[in-house]
Design an enzyme around this catalytic site. Structure first.
Site, short mmCIF file in Angstrom:
data_model
loop_
_atom_site.label_atom_id
_atom_site.label_comp_id
_atom_site.label_asym_id
_atom_site.label_seq_id
_atom_site.Cartn_x
_atom_site.Cartn_y
_atom_site.Cartn_z
N GLY A 145 0.83 -1.19 0.00
CA GLY A 145 0.00 0.00 0.00
C GLY A 145 0.86 1.24 0.00
O GLY A 145 2.06 1.17 0.29
N CYS A 148 5.40 -6.23 1.45
CA CYS A 148 5.71 -4.81 1.30
C CYS A 148 5.17 -4.00 2.48
O CYS A 148 5.66 -4.15 3.59
CB CYS A 148 5.20 -4.31 -0.05
SG CYS A 148 6.00 -2.78 -0.53
N TYR A 149 4.12 -3.18 2.28
CA TYR A 149 3.56 -2.46 3.44
C TYR A 149 3.15 -3.45 4.53
O TYR A 149 3.35 -3.20 5.71
CB TYR A 149 2.34 -1.63 2.99
CG TYR A 149 1.72 -0.82 4.11
CD1 TYR A 149 2.21 0.44 4.43
CD2 TYR A 149 0.65 -1.32 4.86
CE1 TYR A 149 1.66 1.18 5.46
CE2 TYR A 149 0.09 -0.59 5.90
CZ TYR A 149 0.60 0.67 6.19
OH TYR A 149 0.05 1.40 7.21
N HIS A 189 7.59 -8.24 -3.77
CA HIS A 189 6.26 -8.65 -4.26
C HIS A 189 6.32 -10.00 -4.96
O HIS A 189 6.62 -10.06 -6.15
CB HIS A 189 5.73 -7.60 -5.25
CG HIS A 189 5.39 -6.30 -4.61
ND1 HIS A 189 4.18 -6.06 -4.01
CD2 HIS A 189 6.12 -5.17 -4.43
CE1 HIS A 189 4.16 -4.85 -3.51
NE2 HIS A 189 5.34 -4.29 -3.75
N GLU A 242 3.91 -11.71 -5.92
CA GLU A 242 2.79 -11.84 -6.86
C GLU A 242 3.11 -11.30 -8.25
O GLU A 242 2.40 -11.55 -9.21
CB GLU A 242 1.55 -11.13 -6.29
CG GLU A 242 1.60 -9.60 -6.22
CD GLU A 242 2.34 -9.05 -5.00
OE1 GLU A 242 3.10 -9.81 -4.36
OE2 GLU A 242 2.19 -7.86 -4.69
N ASP A 264 -18.52 -11.37 -20.10
CA ASP A 264 -19.20 -11.51 -18.81
C ASP A 264 -20.71 -11.73 -18.98
O ASP A 264 -21.29 -12.66 -18.42
CB ASP A 264 -18.99 -10.28 -17.92
CG ASP A 264 -17.53 -9.95 -17.73
OD1 ASP A 264 -16.69 -10.84 -17.97
OD2 ASP A 264 -17.21 -8.81 -17.34
N LYS A 275 -11.84 -12.13 -14.49
CA LYS A 275 -12.08 -12.26 -15.93
C LYS A 275 -11.54 -13.57 -16.52
O LYS A 275 -12.24 -14.26 -17.26
CB LYS A 275 -11.39 -11.08 -16.62
CG LYS A 275 -11.83 -10.83 -18.02
CD LYS A 275 -13.10 -10.06 -17.99
CE LYS A 275 -13.48 -9.35 -19.25
NZ LYS A 275 -14.62 -8.47 -19.00
#
Ligand code: XMP
Length: 513
Positions: A58, A85-86, A172, A174, A230, A369
């Site tokens: 963040g 991280c944060y 990170h 991810e 969608d 998605k």
């Protein structure tokens, strides 16, 4: 049975959704909650058996006043926690560690030295390539913690509690630039949290069908299908649940691309969906006559769309509404403190607020998605629809600068088809978020044959993006651009000039209006 899952607490980091998606890719369910979620909220989640918590990154600094933090009760839940991280800094800080602004920021690809390859770092090599992005740094840990990795700038780039399952990573995992980030997350899920990989997006089909049947009962439901993935997947699901008691409505606004309405209608009919196509082309054109302001165009199209759709819903006597809202839509419009309104997004999925339905059912509300795409493929929806590039609700109207007329729409359709064909022929479309053309309101001088020609200037836009929130223009091969420009000026005689848009988002947006 509920699948095992991990909760991501959102501190406003740009990679929050990415964390949840990566976890899901490993077969473990994941949802995002606001950072101040309470232990009761976490325990009460009906969608999963919570086995662990990840604290996201963040923009804040843990030392500033009113910095976002977690409910301390969460630490008492006995669940494994991974701070990123944060989240890493916060976990150290609330336990009495020292966190402050470092002398240098650490940003981008960084090589960390792994001091102890255990827990989340099990199996890591002495040096690992990771993605860093931070100004604050953890400089000291309380005695019950130990350091697991460091860099020149971050003396404590990773840590763990000596007894409890608490871990922090300054980087990170991810992000794709962290070479073995997937393994690090897998270590947390399977070694630390002891999760079972027992979640697949396809499993939601049965649940969604059951839910639609329960809510709608013997009544009728309507859904607006735009042609995007969608709404199409939601319509096919709802049709499996309700048969002919689902009425899918496709409003042909006349603002669609070449053959788009026809293709959607054919595909849905083939899949047995009870579909009504409303030809509203004249209505839309009439209302758009003389309108040049982009926001005004968007407003008119949104409004007219609701009118047409409401008329149909009333006519067929539907009491329930099905919508193709997906997970990120819900999170963005829900708890996330959102930035300035940049454009009025017309989302067919989010429209009829004034309509009176007994209930709204959103069968895809927990999916991303790519998961909706996977489900769509399973339901037999053609790849041309499932893999389709995003297309704005107001359609070609926001790709025509100035007044929208039938002639301009027709011209832009021809130009767009050429761009799509050539990009697909080049085989690069899978890596692109969008590729399309814009009809500007500028006319310019050219020469065709030996004669002066005076005609339109069109722009070609191709962008790479993960989620549409930010994007980079595509560094297209010259030969591709050349083919596109040659074909457009040859095959669409009204065009004399083709330009390529080389702006990122930000500062630009993806669509021109
Ligand atoms: P912008 O132009 O804001 O677009 O950078 C970001 C992404 O959203 C799509 N877009 C829309 N999608 N209704 C939609 O459903 C809209 O009104 C709309 N406007 C833009 C755009 O194509 C891009 O993928």
């Amino acid at each position: 049975m509920k699948p095992d899952g991990v909760v991501v607490l959102d501190f406003g980091g740009q990679y929050c959704h990415l964390i949840a998606r990566r976890v899901r890719e490993l077969g473990v369910y994941s949802e995002i909650l606001p950072c101040d979620a309470t232990p009761e909220e976490i325990r009460g989640l009906e969608t999963m058996r919570v086995k662990g918590i990840i604290l996201s990154g963040g923009p804040a600094s843990v030392t500033e006043e009113n910095a976002p933090t977690i409910d301390k009760g969460i630490l008492e839940m006995g669940l494994p926690i991974l701070g990123l991280c944060y989240g890493h800094q916060l976990l150290a800080y609330i336990h009495g560690g020292e966190v402050r602004r470092g002398e240098r920021r650490e940003y981008g690809i960084t090589y960390v030295e792994i001091d102890k390859p255990v827990g989340v770092l099990k199996g890591m090599r002495p040096i690992e390539r990771v993605w860093m992005s931070h100004g604050d740094t953890v400089f000291k840990l309380p005695p019950e913690f130990e350091t697991l990795a460091h860099t020149d700038i971050s003396p404590i780039a990773a840590f763990r509690h000596r007894v409890k399952p608490l871990y922090g990573l300054q980087w990170h995992p991810e992000v794709a630039h962290t070479e073995r980030g997937r393994e690090m997350l897998a270590n947390f899920l399977f070694e630390v949290c002891r999760c079972e990989a027992n979640w697949r997006p396809e499993d939601t089909v049965e649940k969604a069908i059951r839910e639609i049947r329960e809510v709608v009962g013997d009544s009728r439901a309507v859904i607006a299908v735009s042609g995007g993935v969608d709404s199409t997947v939601a319509a096919v699901l709802a049709s499996k649940a309700l048969g002919d008691r689902l009425i899918a409505v496709h409003v042909d606004t006349g603002l669609m691309r070449e053959g788009e309405s026809r293709e959607v209608a054919e595909a849905l009919k083939r899949l047995g969906v009870n579909l009504i196509v409303v030809d509203a082309r004249e209505r839309f054109l009439k209302r758009l006559r003389g309108v040049v302001d982009p926001e005004e165009k968007r407003r008119i199209i949104g409004e007219e769309f609701i009118r047409v759709f409401e008329d149909e819903a009333r006519r067929v006597g539907a009491e329930y509404l099905i919508q193709g809202t997906i997970y990120p839509d819900r999170i963005e419009s829900g708890f996330r403190r959102y930035s300035d309104k940049i454009k009025t997004h017309h989302n067919v999925g989010g429209l009829p607020s004034k309509m009176e339905f007994k209930a709204v059912v959103e069968p895809l509300r927990d999916l991303y998605k790519d998961e909706v795409r996977r489900l769509g493929e399973r339901l037999g929806i053609p790849a041309s629809i499932v893999r389709r590039q995003p297309f704005p609700g107001p359609g070609l109207a926001v790709r025509i600068i100035g007044e929208v007329t039938e002639e301009k729409l027709e011209l832009l359709r021809r130009v767009e088809s050429i761009v799509e064909e050539e990009v697909e022929r080049e085989g690069v479309h899978e890596g692109l978020w969008q590729y399309f053309a814009v009809l500007t309101d500028t006319k310019s001088t050219g020469v065709k044959g030996d004669e002066r020609a005076y005609g339109w200037m069109v722009a070609v836009r191709m962008v790479e993006s993960v989620d549409g929130m930010t994007a980079s223009f595509y560094k297209a091969p010259w030969t591709l651009l050349e083919r596109i420009s040659t074909r457009i000026t040859n095959e669409v005689p009204e065009v004399v000039r083709v330009v390529y848009d080389i702006t990122h988002k930000p500062p630009s947006t993806i669509e021109w209006e």
